[in-house]
Write an enzyme that holds these catalytic residues in place. Structure first.
Site, short mmCIF file in Angstrom:
data_model
loop_
_atom_site.label_atom_id
_atom_site.label_comp_id
_atom_site.label_asym_id
_atom_site.label_seq_id
_atom_site.Cartn_x
_atom_site.Cartn_y
_atom_site.Cartn_z
N LYS A 1 0.86 -1.19 0.00
CA LYS A 1 0.00 0.00 0.00
C LYS A 1 0.90 1.24 0.00
O LYS A 1 2.11 1.11 0.02
CB LYS A 1 -0.92 -0.01 1.22
CG LYS A 1 -1.36 -1.39 1.69
CD LYS A 1 -2.27 -2.15 0.72
CE LYS A 1 -2.66 -3.50 1.34
NZ LYS A 1 -3.48 -4.34 0.50
C1 PLP Z 1 -3.96 -5.63 1.58
C2 PLP Z 1 -5.39 -5.81 1.82
C3 PLP Z 1 -5.88 -6.38 3.01
C4 PLP Z 1 -4.99 -6.96 4.06
O1 PLP Z 1 -4.11 -6.02 4.63
P1 PLP Z 1 -2.99 -6.52 5.66
O2 PLP Z 1 -2.56 -5.25 6.33
O3 PLP Z 1 -1.89 -7.12 4.84
O4 PLP Z 1 -3.61 -7.47 6.59
C5 PLP Z 1 -7.25 -6.44 3.19
N1 PLP Z 1 -8.10 -6.00 2.25
C6 PLP Z 1 -7.67 -5.48 1.08
C7 PLP Z 1 -8.66 -4.99 0.08
C8 PLP Z 1 -6.29 -5.38 0.82
O5 PLP Z 1 -5.87 -4.90 -0.35
#
Ligand code: PLP
Length: 384
Positions: free
Chosen positions: A180
């Protein structure tokens, strides 16, 4: 290889982490509190609760929404699998709904057919950073007392109707994974406007304790803590929060740079007939967490073949967003999701990161253009 994503770190993040270590307090403490306050202010909500990931944020958000065994929670299959998994953690059943093609997000028309007397919540995902139409979904769900939880994992820095994404949700969950924009290595955040919900989330992330370890440590008097319900260890560390504070200050610059690079992709790929690319919906602005493109139906080169050609050219692309219902973990569930299946099979994600150069982007554009506009080369049979 040109990577699909790379975090934007500088000396400042390293120094902030070192300062947390030097302070002697490395678990959840003053820096986590400071990060929560800065994040809440950036989103424009009353409360932000830091946790260990967006996956754990979604788990706690579902508990706060009262979802449990016997309940149904409507989710897009087209999402990272954590969205559906979190529903399973609370013993509820994920019900997969289809998405809108242009935004890849749930819309009232795809959610409505799945609402039943057992629906407890809907998880609305801002896929690839593109804001989902929260107001439209709440207009459908609020009268039925179905909670809309926003999975804004990808969307810190995106805007919905002139406000930061998540600001209008009862509960929103964010991720700070390196895939992200804003990253703390691993980490997550839950935002809410409800003070008693925030207080419960703070207890749940720390074993159900009625006083945090940090507050107990600061107290002049001995304090005996109590455990009000069964909780979890979903804490963020102060080392992560120290990095997060620096990253949060850089978020506007990250978004601006990604939007500039995305605009260049859109312009330079616009000559390929039938190609659909990530874009802003009419009601908001995406942070372009992922820049996806959907191949035209008549494309001579398939998605997997295109990814192979790009890899040969030193370009690391990724398949588009996964579809949970096609994975073995959800075998047995065979919903009818035509848009989801088209998107997951025929889309891919191109490299986009803060320090990407124009030369790198030009290389990606020319590799994509030549692969998609030249007809497939004849297969040459070696002479015997
Ligand atoms: C990356 C992501 C997650 C999970 O995030 P983490 O911090 O890695 O647990 C959940 N939902 C979506 C839509 C994502 O892109």
């Amino acid at each position: 290889m040109i990577p699909v994503m790379r975090p934007w770190f500088g000396e400042e993040e390293a120094q902030a982490a070192a300062a947390a270590v030097a302070s002697g307090w490395v678990s959840q403490g003053p820096r986590v509190r400071e990060f929560e306050e800065a994040f809440a202010a950036a989103i424009g909500v009353r409360h932000a609760v830091a946790v260990s990931s967006c996956t754990t944020a979604l788990h706690l958000a579902l508990i706060a929404a009262g979802a449990g065994p016997g309940d149904e929670v409507i989710v897009p299959s087209l999402s990272f699998i954590a969205t559906a998994n979190a529903v399973r953690y609370v013993g509820a059943r994920p019900v997969f709904a289809d998405v809108d093609l242009a935004t890849q997000n749930l819309v009232p028309g795809t959610v409505r057919p799945h609402l039943t007397g057992r629906t407890r919540a809907v998880i609305l995902v801002d896929q690839a950073g593109a804001p989902a139409d929260l107001d439209a979904l709440r207009a459908l769900c609020d009268p039925l007392r179905v909670t809309v939880i926003e999975d804004a994992a990808c969307a810190a820095g995106s805007r919905y109707r002139a406000r930061p994404v998540g600001a209008g949700a009862a509960l929103a969950a964010y991720s700070f994974h390196p895939r992200k924009l804003l990253t703390t290595g691993e980490g997550g955040m839950i935002t809410t406007g409800d003070g008693s919900v925030a207080a419960r989330l703070r207890r749940l992330r720390e074993h159900g304790m009625d006083i945090s370890a940090a507050d107990r440590h600061r107290s002049q008097q001995p304090v005996i803590e109590h455990y009000t319900e069964v909780g979890f260890n979903y804490r963020m560390t102060d080392i992560q929060a120290a990095i997060g504070l620096v990253q949060l200050r850089k978020l506007p610059q990250m978004v601006a740079r990604r939007r500039e690079l995305a605009r260049r992709y859109q312009e330079q790929l616009s000559g390929i007939p039938g190609l659909l690319t990530a874009d802003d919906p009419g009601y908001g602005e995406t942070n372009y967490q992922s820049f996806w493109m959907l191949l035209p139906d008549e494309s001579a080169v398939g998605r997997d073949e295109l990814m192979r050609l790009l890899a040969e050219d030193g370009i690391s692309a990724r398949r588009g967003i996964m579809a949970a219902h096609l994975e073995p973990a959800y075998a047995g569930d065979t919903p009818n999701l035509p848009v989801t299946e088209r998107l997951t099979r025929h889309s891919l994600i191109l490299p986009l990161f803060h320090e990407m150069t124009q030369a790198q982007q030009d290389h990606v554009v020319s590799a994509v253009t030549s692969a998609l506009t030249k007809s497939r080369p004849e297969i040459s049979v070696p002479a015997r």
